[in-house]
Scaffold this motif. Structure first.
Motif, PDB file in Angstrom:
ATOM      1  N   SER A 158     -18.011  64.881 -28.690  1.00  0.00           N
ATOM      2  CA  SER A 158     -17.504  64.588 -27.356  1.00  0.00           C
ATOM      3  C   SER A 158     -18.633  64.619 -26.334  1.00  0.00           C
ATOM      4  CB  SER A 158     -16.440  65.609 -26.952  1.00  0.00           C
ATOM      5  OG  SER A 158     -16.059  65.439 -25.595  1.00  0.00           O
ATOM      6  N   LEU A 159     -18.597  63.689 -25.399  1.00  0.00           N
ATOM      7  CA  LEU A 159     -19.574  63.662 -24.314  1.00  0.00           C
ATOM      8  C   LEU A 159     -19.051  64.371 -23.067  1.00  0.00           C
ATOM      9  CD1 LEU A 159     -21.058  60.057 -24.682  1.00  0.00           C
ATOM     10  CD2 LEU A 159     -22.019  62.238 -25.447  1.00  0.00           C
ATOM     11  N   LEU A 160     -18.017  65.165 -23.235  1.00  0.00           N
ATOM     12  CA  LEU A 160     -17.521  66.017 -22.154  1.00  0.00           C
ATOM     13  C   LEU A 160     -18.078  67.421 -22.374  1.00  0.00           C
ATOM     14  CD1 LEU A 160     -13.814  64.819 -21.963  1.00  0.00           C
ATOM     15  CD2 LEU A 160     -15.721  64.142 -20.497  1.00  0.00           C
ATOM     16  N   MET A 161     -18.977  67.839 -21.511  1.00  0.00           N
ATOM     17  CA  MET A 161     -19.716  69.081 -21.721  1.00  0.00           C
ATOM     18  C   MET A 161     -18.816  70.293 -21.916  1.00  0.00           C
ATOM     19  SD  MET A 161     -22.973  68.838 -19.109  1.00  0.00           S
ATOM     20  CE  MET A 161     -21.976  68.658 -17.608  1.00  0.00           C
TER      21      MET A 161
ATOM     22  N   ALA B  89      -5.943  72.630  -9.562  1.00  0.00           N
ATOM     23  CA  ALA B  89      -6.576  71.896 -10.656  1.00  0.00           C
ATOM     24  C   ALA B  89      -5.851  72.191 -11.950  1.00  0.00           C
ATOM     25  CB  ALA B  89      -8.044  72.311 -10.801  1.00  0.00           C
ATOM     26  N   SER B  90      -5.621  71.142 -12.734  1.00  0.00           N
ATOM     27  CA  SER B  90      -5.025  71.301 -14.049  1.00  0.00           C
ATOM     28  C   SER B  90      -6.136  71.328 -15.073  1.00  0.00           C
ATOM     29  CB  SER B  90      -4.086  70.120 -14.334  1.00  0.00           C
ATOM     30  OG  SER B  90      -3.698  70.106 -15.686  1.00  0.00           O
ATOM     31  N   CYS B  91      -5.991  72.169 -16.124  1.00  0.00           N
ATOM     32  CA  CYS B  91      -7.083  72.307 -17.076  1.00  0.00           C
ATOM     33  C   CYS B  91      -6.660  71.903 -18.481  1.00  0.00           C
ATOM     34  CB  CYS B  91      -7.656  73.722 -17.097  1.00  0.00           C
ATOM     35  SG  CYS B  91      -6.428  74.990 -17.472  1.00  0.00           S
ATOM     36  N   GLY B  92      -5.892  70.827 -18.579  1.00  0.00           N
ATOM     37  CA  GLY B  92      -5.577  70.284 -19.879  1.00  0.00           C
ATOM     38  C   GLY B  92      -6.781  69.578 -20.449  1.00  0.00           C
ATOM     39  N   LEU B  93      -6.597  68.826 -21.549  1.00  0.00           N
ATOM     40  CA  LEU B  93      -7.710  68.131 -22.176  1.00  0.00           C
ATOM     41  C   LEU B  93      -7.487  66.640 -22.091  1.00  0.00           C
ATOM     42  CD1 LEU B  93      -8.225  70.329 -25.329  1.00  0.00           C
ATOM     43  CD2 LEU B  93      -9.569  70.307 -23.253  1.00  0.00           C
ATOM     44  N   SER B  94      -8.580  65.918 -22.111  1.00  0.00           N
ATOM     45  CA  SER B  94      -8.525  64.467 -22.001  1.00  0.00           C
ATOM     46  C   SER B  94      -9.499  63.844 -22.976  1.00  0.00           C
ATOM     47  CB  SER B  94      -8.887  64.032 -20.579  1.00  0.00           C
ATOM     48  OG  SER B  94      -9.065  62.655 -20.502  1.00  0.00           O
ATOM     49  N   SER B  95      -9.129  62.677 -23.503  1.00  0.00           N
ATOM     50  CA  SER B  95     -10.035  61.969 -24.402  1.00  0.00           C
ATOM     51  C   SER B  95     -11.219  61.418 -23.642  1.00  0.00           C
ATOM     52  CB  SER B  95      -9.283  60.806 -25.055  1.00  0.00           C
ATOM     53  OG  SER B  95     -10.189  59.924 -25.657  1.00  0.00           O
ATOM     54  N   PRO B  96     -12.433  61.446 -24.230  1.00  0.00           N
ATOM     55  CA  PRO B  96     -13.608  60.878 -23.576  1.00  0.00           C
ATOM     56  C   PRO B  96     -13.449  59.392 -23.301  1.00  0.00           C
ATOM     57  CG  PRO B  96     -14.256  62.253 -25.423  1.00  0.00           C
ATOM     58  CD  PRO B  96     -12.771  62.110 -25.487  1.00  0.00           C
TER      59      PRO B  96
ATOM     60  N   LEU C 166     -14.191  62.334 -14.929  1.00  0.00           N
ATOM     61  CA  LEU C 166     -14.296  63.759 -15.217  1.00  0.00           C
ATOM     62  C   LEU C 166     -15.738  64.177 -14.938  1.00  0.00           C
ATOM     63  CD1 LEU C 166     -12.195  64.170 -18.477  1.00  0.00           C
ATOM     64  CD2 LEU C 166     -11.565  64.724 -16.133  1.00  0.00           C
ATOM     65  N   PRO C 167     -15.942  65.193 -14.137  1.00  0.00           N
ATOM     66  CA  PRO C 167     -17.303  65.530 -13.692  1.00  0.00           C
ATOM     67  C   PRO C 167     -18.232  65.991 -14.805  1.00  0.00           C
ATOM     68  CG  PRO C 167     -15.731  67.199 -12.982  1.00  0.00           C
ATOM     69  CD  PRO C 167     -14.926  66.056 -13.497  1.00  0.00           C
ATOM     70  N   ASP C 168     -17.670  66.452 -15.936  1.00  0.00           N
ATOM     71  CA  ASP C 168     -18.533  66.966 -17.002  1.00  0.00           C
ATOM     72  C   ASP C 168     -18.892  65.909 -18.036  1.00  0.00           C
ATOM     73  OD1 ASP C 168     -15.952  66.839 -18.071  1.00  0.00           O
ATOM     74  OD2 ASP C 168     -16.285  68.537 -19.424  1.00  0.00           O
ATOM     75  N   TYR C 169     -18.566  64.651 -17.760  1.00  0.00           N
ATOM     76  CA  TYR C 169     -18.957  63.558 -18.652  1.00  0.00           C
ATOM     77  C   TYR C 169     -20.483  63.438 -18.617  1.00  0.00           C
ATOM     78  CZ  TYR C 169     -19.014  58.731 -20.491  1.00  0.00           C
ATOM     79  OH  TYR C 169     -19.244  57.591 -21.223  1.00  0.00           O
ATOM     80  N   ILE C 170     -21.134  63.588 -19.738  1.00  0.00           N
ATOM     81  CA  ILE C 170     -22.592  63.732 -19.769  1.00  0.00           C
ATOM     82  C   ILE C 170     -23.326  62.573 -19.089  1.00  0.00           C
ATOM     83  CG2 ILE C 170     -24.611  63.820 -21.296  1.00  0.00           C
ATOM     84  CD1 ILE C 170     -23.024  65.657 -23.131  1.00  0.00           C
ATOM     85  N   PRO C 171     -22.977  61.300 -19.339  1.00  0.00           N
ATOM     86  CA  PRO C 171     -23.674  60.226 -18.611  1.00  0.00           C
ATOM     87  C   PRO C 171     -23.541  60.355 -17.090  1.00  0.00           C
ATOM     88  CG  PRO C 171     -22.566  59.319 -20.521  1.00  0.00           C
ATOM     89  CD  PRO C 171     -22.110  60.741 -20.400  1.00  0.00           C
TER      90      PRO C 171
ATOM     91  N   ASP D 261     -10.945  78.647 -18.260  1.00  0.00           N
ATOM     92  CA  ASP D 261     -12.258  78.582 -17.621  1.00  0.00           C
ATOM     93  C   ASP D 261     -12.722  77.137 -17.443  1.00  0.00           C
ATOM     94  OD1 ASP D 261     -12.373  81.319 -17.527  1.00  0.00           O
ATOM     95  OD2 ASP D 261     -13.537  81.510 -19.376  1.00  0.00           O
ATOM     96  N   ARG D 262     -12.214  76.233 -18.270  1.00  0.00           N
ATOM     97  CA  ARG D 262     -12.664  74.851 -18.178  1.00  0.00           C
ATOM     98  C   ARG D 262     -12.254  74.222 -16.841  1.00  0.00           C
ATOM     99  NH1 ARG D 262     -10.812  69.412 -20.852  1.00  0.00           N
ATOM    100  NH2 ARG D 262     -12.708  68.196 -20.527  1.00  0.00           N
ATOM    101  N   GLY D 263     -11.038  74.499 -16.410  1.00  0.00           N
ATOM    102  CA  GLY D 263     -10.593  73.944 -15.138  1.00  0.00           C
ATOM    103  C   GLY D 263     -11.450  74.416 -13.976  1.00  0.00           C
ATOM    104  N   GLN D 264     -11.772  75.708 -13.938  1.00  0.00           N
ATOM    105  CA  GLN D 264     -12.607  76.233 -12.859  1.00  0.00           C
ATOM    106  C   GLN D 264     -14.009  75.675 -12.933  1.00  0.00           C
ATOM    107  OE1 GLN D 264     -11.551  78.175 -10.220  1.00  0.00           O
ATOM    108  NE2 GLN D 264     -13.585  77.514  -9.486  1.00  0.00           N
ATOM    109  N   ALA D 265     -14.535  75.519 -14.157  1.00  0.00           N
ATOM    110  CA  ALA D 265     -15.870  74.947 -14.310  1.00  0.00           C
ATOM    111  C   ALA D 265     -15.914  73.522 -13.759  1.00  0.00           C
ATOM    112  CB  ALA D 265     -16.284  74.962 -15.785  1.00  0.00           C
ATOM    113  N   MET D 266     -14.853  72.764 -13.970  1.00  0.00           N
ATOM    114  CA  MET D 266     -14.771  71.406 -13.424  1.00  0.00           C
ATOM    115  C   MET D 266     -14.808  71.436 -11.897  1.00  0.00           C
ATOM    116  SD  MET D 266     -14.426  68.971 -15.762  1.00  0.00           S
ATOM    117  CE  MET D 266     -13.679  68.510 -17.319  1.00  0.00           C
ATOM    118  N   VAL D 267     -14.011  72.314 -11.319  1.00  0.00           N
ATOM    119  CA  VAL D 267     -13.957  72.423  -9.868  1.00  0.00           C
ATOM    120  C   VAL D 267     -15.325  72.808  -9.308  1.00  0.00           C
ATOM    121  CG1 VAL D 267     -12.950  73.708  -7.937  1.00  0.00           C
ATOM    122  CG2 VAL D 267     -11.497  72.963  -9.832  1.00  0.00           C
ATOM    123  N   ASP D 268     -16.003  73.747  -9.959  1.00  0.00           N
ATOM    124  CA  ASP D 268     -17.329  74.180  -9.508  1.00  0.00           C
ATOM    125  C   ASP D 268     -18.339  73.033  -9.583  1.00  0.00           C
ATOM    126  OD1 ASP D 268     -16.287  76.697  -9.129  1.00  0.00           O
ATOM    127  OD2 ASP D 268     -17.086  77.529 -10.996  1.00  0.00           O
ATOM    128  N   LEU D 269     -18.265  72.242 -10.660  1.00  0.00           N
ATOM    129  CA  LEU D 269     -19.200  71.131 -10.803  1.00  0.00           C
ATOM    130  C   LEU D 269     -18.919  70.049  -9.766  1.00  0.00           C
ATOM    131  CD1 LEU D 269     -21.584  69.969 -12.328  1.00  0.00           C
ATOM    132  CD2 LEU D 269     -19.993  69.054 -14.039  1.00  0.00           C
TER     133      LEU D 269
END
Length: 246
Positions: free
Chosen positions: A73-76, A210-217, A110-115, A86-94
């Motif tokens: 996955s390219l989602l960090m 913020a919702s912290c579910g998962l999403s496909s890259p 999604l902000p954590d998408y590596i590209p 913790d993933r939801g908060q990490a997204m908000v922080d980024l």
């Protein structure tokens, strides 16, 4: 740093713009002296690999590599936090970091998408960019090791990023191989269906939560329009310094 922008494009879902900019991207890689000649050649080979195919073939191969579960996955934050809160908060922080720097992203991103993260770093000064890469060096090494195991030319991107972070790519990826050897990988259709069946991520909904579910890259592939300092940094603009390092 322009080379980080180039790597961002190479790691993103292939689009016609990449094919059309092939010559310019090849020139940019060739002129970059912040990575070794070997790394430059590996990136040029990857560019040739992508742009030398029909677009639909390149897209299909990309999806078969990066969209088959979380292994590559390219989602960090999928690798760091998994399904935890913790993933939801990490997204908000980024997102807050992007906004503070004046870096705007589309609502669907999604902000954590590596590209996307690399595009952000490419817009910053050299020290900030290098520090940002150093912060995720273990993840870069893990993905690089997994791509090497798959004999994928995309591993070149992670070798180059580790070098830009100021660490030895061979050493870091070598250490990551021990973890990769223990990876349970199930890429059967049943396993993939189960892995991606969770509700898609939505951040900063109407109520401000913020919702912290998962999403496909797959939802993050897009065309591009356009803190310690690492101690092993090698500037290849200094030919005498570069000699003997590679």
């Amino acid at each position: 740093m322009e080379i980080i922008k180039v790597i961002s494009l190479l790691l993103d879902y292939p689009e016609r713009q990449l094919m059309d900019a092939r010559v310019e991207l090849d020139d940019a890689i060739g002129q970059c002296l912040f990575i070794s000649p070997q790394q430059r050649q590996a990136l040029r080979d990857l560019l040739q690999h992508i742009a030398g195919q029909e677009l639909l073939d390149a897209q299909s191969l990309y999806l078969s590599l990066f969209n088959r579960g979380r292994h590559l996955s390219l989602l960090m934050f999928e690798h760091v936090h998994g399904e935890s809160r913790d993933r939801g908060q990490a997204m908000v922080d980024l997102l807050a970091e992007y906004e503070q720097a004046g870096f705007a992203i589309a609502a669907k991103e999604l902000p954590d998408y590596i590209p996307l993260y690399l595009e952000y770093l490419a817009s910053r000064d050299q020290l900030t960019a290098r520090t940002g890469l150093a912060d995720i060096q273990h993840l870069l090494a893990l993905l690089g090791a997994r791509l090497e195991e798959s004999e994928s030319p995309y591993a070149a991107c992670f070798h180059a990023l580790l070098q830009l972070a100021g660490v030895d790519p061979a050493e870091q990826i070598g250490q990551a191989r021990e973890k990769v050897a223990e990876d349970p990988v199930d890429d059967s259709l049943e396993a993939l269906d189960a892995e991606w069946e969770e509700e898609a991520v939505t951040f900063m909904q109407g109520d401000g939560q913020a919702s912290c579910g998962l999403s496909s890259p797959a939802g993050n592939f897009r065309a591009r329009e356009e803190v310690a300092v690492p101690v092993h940094w090698v500037d290849f603009t200094d030919a005498s310094n570069a000699a003997g390092k590679f």
